[in-house]
Scaffold this motif. Structure first.
Motif, PDB file in Angstrom:
ATOM      1  N   ASP A  35       4.652   4.208  -1.266  1.00  0.00           N
ATOM      2  CA  ASP A  35       5.312   3.477  -0.164  1.00  0.00           C
ATOM      3  C   ASP A  35       5.244   4.207   1.127  1.00  0.00           C
ATOM      4  N   PRO A  36       4.521   3.697   1.765  1.00  0.00           N
ATOM      5  CA  PRO A  36       4.093   4.381   3.189  1.00  0.00           C
ATOM      6  C   PRO A  36       5.432   4.245   3.929  1.00  0.00           C
ATOM      7  N   LYS A  42       2.438  10.658   3.252  1.00  0.00           N
ATOM      8  CA  LYS A  42       2.228  11.726   4.294  1.00  0.00           C
ATOM      9  C   LYS A  42       2.660  12.974   3.781  1.00  0.00           C
ATOM     10  N   THR A  43       2.852  12.928   2.285  1.00  0.00           N
ATOM     11  CA  THR A  43       2.996  14.411   1.564  1.00  0.00           C
ATOM     12  C   THR A  43       1.841  15.284   1.905  1.00  0.00           C
ATOM     13  N   GLU A  44       1.936  16.344   1.611  1.00  0.00           N
ATOM     14  CA  GLU A  44       0.811  17.383   1.666  1.00  0.00           C
ATOM     15  C   GLU A  44      -0.129  16.969   0.712  1.00  0.00           C
ATOM     16  N   THR A  54      -3.378   6.017   4.315  1.00  0.00           N
ATOM     17  CA  THR A  54      -3.333   4.631   4.118  1.00  0.00           C
ATOM     18  C   THR A  54      -3.489   4.527   2.634  1.00  0.00           C
ATOM     19  N   ILE A  55      -3.032   3.163   2.408  1.00  0.00           N
ATOM     20  CA  ILE A  55      -3.234   2.459   1.169  1.00  0.00           C
ATOM     21  C   ILE A  55      -3.986   1.252   1.264  1.00  0.00           C
ATOM     22  N   PRO A  56      -4.772   0.890   0.325  1.00  0.00           N
ATOM     23  CA  PRO A  56      -4.988   1.539  -1.084  1.00  0.00           C
ATOM     24  C   PRO A  56      -5.944   2.634  -0.921  1.00  0.00           C
ATOM     25  N   THR A  57      -5.533   3.473  -1.922  1.00  0.00           N
ATOM     26  CA  THR A  57      -6.478   4.796  -1.875  1.00  0.00           C
ATOM     27  C   THR A  57      -6.871   4.861  -3.403  1.00  0.00           C
ATOM     28  N   LEU A  58      -8.254   5.152  -3.710  1.00  0.00           N
ATOM     29  CA  LEU A  58      -8.846   5.154  -4.989  1.00  0.00           C
ATOM     30  C   LEU A  58      -9.110   6.756  -5.443  1.00  0.00           C
ATOM     31  N   TRP A  66     -10.866   5.388   0.286  1.00  0.00           N
ATOM     32  CA  TRP A  66      -9.900   4.549   1.019  1.00  0.00           C
ATOM     33  C   TRP A  66     -10.420   3.443   1.596  1.00  0.00           C
ATOM     34  N   ASP A  67      -9.788   2.523   1.885  1.00  0.00           N
ATOM     35  CA  ASP A  67     -10.088   1.142   2.606  1.00  0.00           C
ATOM     36  C   ASP A  67     -10.622   0.017   1.682  1.00  0.00           C
ATOM     37  N   SER A  68      -9.681  -0.879   1.558  1.00  0.00           N
ATOM     38  CA  SER A  68      -9.880  -1.966   0.315  1.00  0.00           C
ATOM     39  C   SER A  68     -11.249  -2.499   0.032  1.00  0.00           C
ATOM     40  N   HIS A  69     -11.996  -2.642   1.132  1.00  0.00           N
ATOM     41  CA  HIS A  69     -13.452  -3.107   1.028  1.00  0.00           C
ATOM     42  C   HIS A  69     -14.305  -2.034   0.260  1.00  0.00           C
ATOM     43  N   ALA A  70     -14.183  -0.790   1.051  1.00  0.00           N
ATOM     44  CA  ALA A  70     -14.862   0.334   0.287  1.00  0.00           C
ATOM     45  C   ALA A  70     -14.648   0.533  -1.028  1.00  0.00           C
ATOM     46  N   ILE A  71     -13.597   0.391  -1.355  1.00  0.00           N
ATOM     47  CA  ILE A  71     -13.037   0.622  -2.732  1.00  0.00           C
ATOM     48  C   ILE A  71     -13.630  -0.519  -3.876  1.00  0.00           C
ATOM     49  N   SER A  72     -13.467  -1.765  -3.478  1.00  0.00           N
ATOM     50  CA  SER A  72     -13.786  -3.035  -4.074  1.00  0.00           C
ATOM     51  C   SER A  72     -15.365  -2.893  -4.295  1.00  0.00           C
ATOM     52  N   THR A  73     -16.031  -2.585  -3.315  1.00  0.00           N
ATOM     53  CA  THR A  73     -17.613  -2.647  -3.416  1.00  0.00           C
ATOM     54  C   THR A  73     -18.167  -1.361  -4.250  1.00  0.00           C
TER      55      THR A  73
END
Length: 217
Positions: A35-36, A42-44, A54-58, A66-73
């Motif tokens: 949860d942002p 922002k944890t180490e 940011t989320i989502p992160t894969l 990260w970035d939903s578009h980058a993750i999905s593709t």
């Protein structure tokens, strides 16, 4: 090699877009809720995975995207049985990419702008934001043309990305069937996907409950 890990909260549209993609390709993944709003991004430990926090992160095979578009593709390119969701054909892929950029540069910003306008004491500010959202709907209607999906005759990651955002937006600015028949039919078509409820519907409901809770405070 462990399962791919998706970090995020499914009440967020961008996370839901990735979940729709994951379910469509039958990916065996883990969802780690983070949860942002509680500074959990922002944890180490998390900043080492994604310095933009940011989320989502894969996280997949020790590497993070990260970035939903980058993750999905990425997920489709690596794990899907074929390229239908993100075509290798250069023109078809360019159309999908354009729709994805539309989601991030037009649709999503107008959703957030409308949310901010709801707090304004000036009725004209809210009306202007509403008009801007309806214009975005009109663009989508034109993108569809006579096709069943936003990038042509086949379902793609562009549909997932825009579905997650659009299904959120219509809770605040409805899209009328008479004015946007193609768009409404497209939405109805996608809600019939066997994984829709788990990948988008449940998270959308949690999002609306969260908004109601904030409004009551």
């Amino acid at each position: 090699m462990g399962k791919p890990i998706i970090y995020g909260m499914d009440r967020g549209p961008t996370v839901r877009a990735v979940l729709l993609t994951a379910h469509a390709i039958g990916l065996d993944y883990e969802l780690h809720e983070i949860d942002p709003h509680k500074n959990e991004t922002k944890t180490e430990e998390f900043l080492k995975k994604n310095p933009q926090h940011t989320i989502p992160t894969l996280e997949d095979d020790g590497k993070c995207i990260w970035d939903s578009h980058a993750i999905s593709t990425y997920l489709v390119s690596k794990y899907a049985k074929d390229d239908s969701l993100y075509p290798k054909d250069l023109y078809k892929r360019a159309v999908v990419d354009q729709r994805l950029h539309f989601e991030s540069s037009v649709l999503s910003p107008r959703m957030f702008a409308f949310g901010a306008a709801r707090k304004s004491t000036d009725p004209q500010v809210l009306e202007n934001a509403r008009t801007s959202v309806l214009e975005a709907y009109d663009f989508l209607e034109k993108f569809l043309g006579g096709n069943e999906y936003l990038a042509g005759d086949s379902l793609t990651v562009a549909d997932f990305s825009i579905l997650a955002t659009f299904s959120t937006m219509i809770s605040f600015v409805p899209a009328e069937q008479e004015k946007f028949p193609g768009l409404c039919n497209w939405l109805n078509r996608l809600t019939q996907l066997p994984y829709y409820q788990k990948a988008n519907g449940d998270g959308l409901q949690r999002f609306m409950e969260h908004i109601k809770k904030l409004a009551s405070q």
